[in-house]
Structures are given as C-alpha cells and as structure tokens.
Design a protein around this motif. Structure first.
Motif, short mmCIF file in Angstrom:
data_model
loop_
_atom_site.label_atom_id
_atom_site.label_comp_id
_atom_site.label_asym_id
_atom_site.label_seq_id
_atom_site.Cartn_x
_atom_site.Cartn_y
_atom_site.Cartn_z
N VAL A 174 0.84 -1.20 0.00
CA VAL A 174 0.00 0.00 0.00
C VAL A 174 0.88 1.25 0.00
O VAL A 174 0.66 2.19 -0.75
CB VAL A 174 -0.94 -0.01 1.24
CG1 VAL A 174 -1.66 1.31 1.38
CG2 VAL A 174 -1.94 -1.15 1.13
N ARG A 175 1.94 1.21 0.83
CA ARG A 175 2.84 2.37 0.90
C ARG A 175 3.49 2.65 -0.45
O ARG A 175 3.56 3.79 -0.90
CB ARG A 175 3.96 2.12 1.92
CG ARG A 175 3.69 2.84 3.22
CD ARG A 175 4.79 2.60 4.21
NE ARG A 175 4.20 2.23 5.49
CZ ARG A 175 4.88 1.77 6.52
NH1 ARG A 175 6.18 1.60 6.44
NH2 ARG A 175 4.29 1.48 7.65
N ARG A 180 4.03 5.84 -5.45
CA ARG A 180 4.03 5.90 -6.92
C ARG A 180 2.95 6.84 -7.43
O ARG A 180 3.11 7.48 -8.45
CB ARG A 180 3.79 4.50 -7.48
CG ARG A 180 5.09 3.80 -7.85
CD ARG A 180 4.86 2.70 -8.86
NE ARG A 180 3.84 1.74 -8.45
CZ ARG A 180 4.08 0.65 -7.71
NH1 ARG A 180 5.31 0.41 -7.30
NH2 ARG A 180 3.12 -0.17 -7.40
N HIS A 181 1.85 6.89 -6.69
CA HIS A 181 0.72 7.68 -7.20
C HIS A 181 0.57 9.01 -6.48
O HIS A 181 -0.44 9.67 -6.61
CB HIS A 181 -0.56 6.84 -7.11
CG HIS A 181 -0.47 5.62 -7.96
ND1 HIS A 181 -0.81 5.61 -9.29
CD2 HIS A 181 -0.01 4.37 -7.70
CE1 HIS A 181 -0.59 4.41 -9.80
NE2 HIS A 181 -0.10 3.64 -8.84
N HIS A 182 1.63 9.34 -5.71
CA HIS A 182 1.66 10.63 -5.03
C HIS A 182 0.48 10.92 -4.13
O HIS A 182 0.00 12.04 -4.04
CB HIS A 182 1.84 11.78 -6.04
CG HIS A 182 3.01 11.57 -6.91
ND1 HIS A 182 4.30 11.67 -6.46
CD2 HIS A 182 3.09 11.20 -8.21
CE1 HIS A 182 5.12 11.39 -7.44
NE2 HIS A 182 4.43 11.09 -8.52
N TYR A 183 -0.02 9.86 -3.49
CA TYR A 183 -1.04 10.12 -2.46
C TYR A 183 -0.32 10.58 -1.21
O TYR A 183 0.84 10.26 -0.99
CB TYR A 183 -1.81 8.83 -2.15
CG TYR A 183 -2.71 8.39 -3.25
CD1 TYR A 183 -3.67 9.25 -3.77
CD2 TYR A 183 -2.61 7.10 -3.76
CE1 TYR A 183 -4.51 8.82 -4.77
CE2 TYR A 183 -3.46 6.67 -4.78
CZ TYR A 183 -4.40 7.54 -5.28
OH TYR A 183 -5.21 7.12 -6.27
#
Ligand SMILES: [Zn+2]
Length: 184
Positions: A174-175, A180-183
C-alpha cells in the motif's frame, strides 16, 4: 532448528504499523501471565518467576544477539569480543546424562545440571551458536518494513522473502502504491 534465539531477539518489539510505542516484551515476564509466555516462547515449565536481574541478563544477551545479527545481515565480520561473549554464555550450560527405567524400557536423556534462568540463557545462546555454525546465514533477515524490523530465518525455497508476514507485505504494498501515485 531451535528458534529460541529468534524469539529472544523479537521480544524487542516494534509495531509494524508504526502506531503503537516500541515495547520490551521481556518485561512481561515480570507480570502475571509470565508462565504462559515462557511456555509459548521457549516451551519451558517449572522455572521460578524471573527477578529483575534475570530479565536484565536476558536483555544483555539479546543486545549481543542483535549486534551479531546485524553483522550477519550486513555481511560484516563478527567482532572477536562478541564471539568471546557468546562463548561465555555457552560455558554456563553444563548437562549430564540420566538413565531411567520404565517397566522394561530404558531411556537415556541429557538433562541440565542446574535448571534456572542462567540455564535458559545458555540454551538461547546455544541455539544461536548452532545457527552460526550449521545454517545458511544468508537466510537470516530483518523484515523490510522499517517500522517492524522483525528478525527471522527465511526458509522459503526462493530465499527471497522480504517481510515477516502478510500484514507487513500488505502494508508495504500500500505504501509503495501511494508513493508511486503521489497520495499523501
Ligand atoms: Zn514485519
């Protein structure tokens, strides 16, 4: 393999989610329920409840095993002094043979000369010494979740296990996904 060494190292516990405070689980041996822990951890019964000094001695052994484990994982030579210290624990494990008879059958067992907390320390040190002498040290690992750091022996066929268990594997997936998706 006798995993007594792994159990001792991991009593220095860290929350894999990074939420709860670090915990020295050895201290739980000073509380009610310690007998159950002793059975769960090292399959031992019949010792008196440890004194704070006995816990302190186990903490010192744990620090030594942690230091040597770090050396193994980083492929560093183990310090001569650490080897000496480990040997000094092994000196305190005298045992003898005992022959017993039950109806027509004899049993020969090796039993400890003294059964106390220093004997337990020696048993744990011996399990670690056996690991060093007889097992594949490239399988000694620490969970790659930096919050967890659980020490384990990787028995997988591929030798590529990176996490102590599925919980850590999932949390790290999840991390990585979030990174990768800049959350946030
Ligand atoms: Zn982990």
């Amino acid at each position: 393999m006798d995993m007594s060494w792994e159990t001792l190292i991991n009593t220095d516990w860290h929350d894999y989610r990074g939420v709860a405070k670090d915990e020295d689980r050895l201290l739980n041996l000073l509380k009610p329920g310690w007998k159950t822990l002793l059975r769960e951890w090292w399959n031992i019964e019949g010792l008196d409840q440890p004194t704070p000094e006995a816990i302190e001695a186990l903490q010192m052994l744990r620090t030594l095993l942690q230091r040597i484990t770090r050396d193994i994982i980083s492929e560093r030579q183990i310090a001569e002094q650490d080897l000496e210290e480990l040997n000094s624990y092994l000196e305190h494990s005298p045992s003898r043979l005992l022959l017993t008879q039950n109806e027509n059958e004899f049993t020969l067992q090796r039993i400890p000369c003294t059964f106390d907390w220093s004997w337990l320390q020696a048993q744990i040190a011996a399990s670690f010494a056996t690991l060093l002498a007889e097992y594949d040290l490239t399988r000694v690992k620490q969970c790659a979740n930096p919050d967890c750091r659980w020490t384990y022996y990787d028995e997988s066929n591929s030798k590529r296990r990176r996490w102590c268990d599925e919980d850590c594997a999932n949390i790290m997936r999840v991390r990585r996904f979030r990174e990768r998706h800049h959350y946030p």
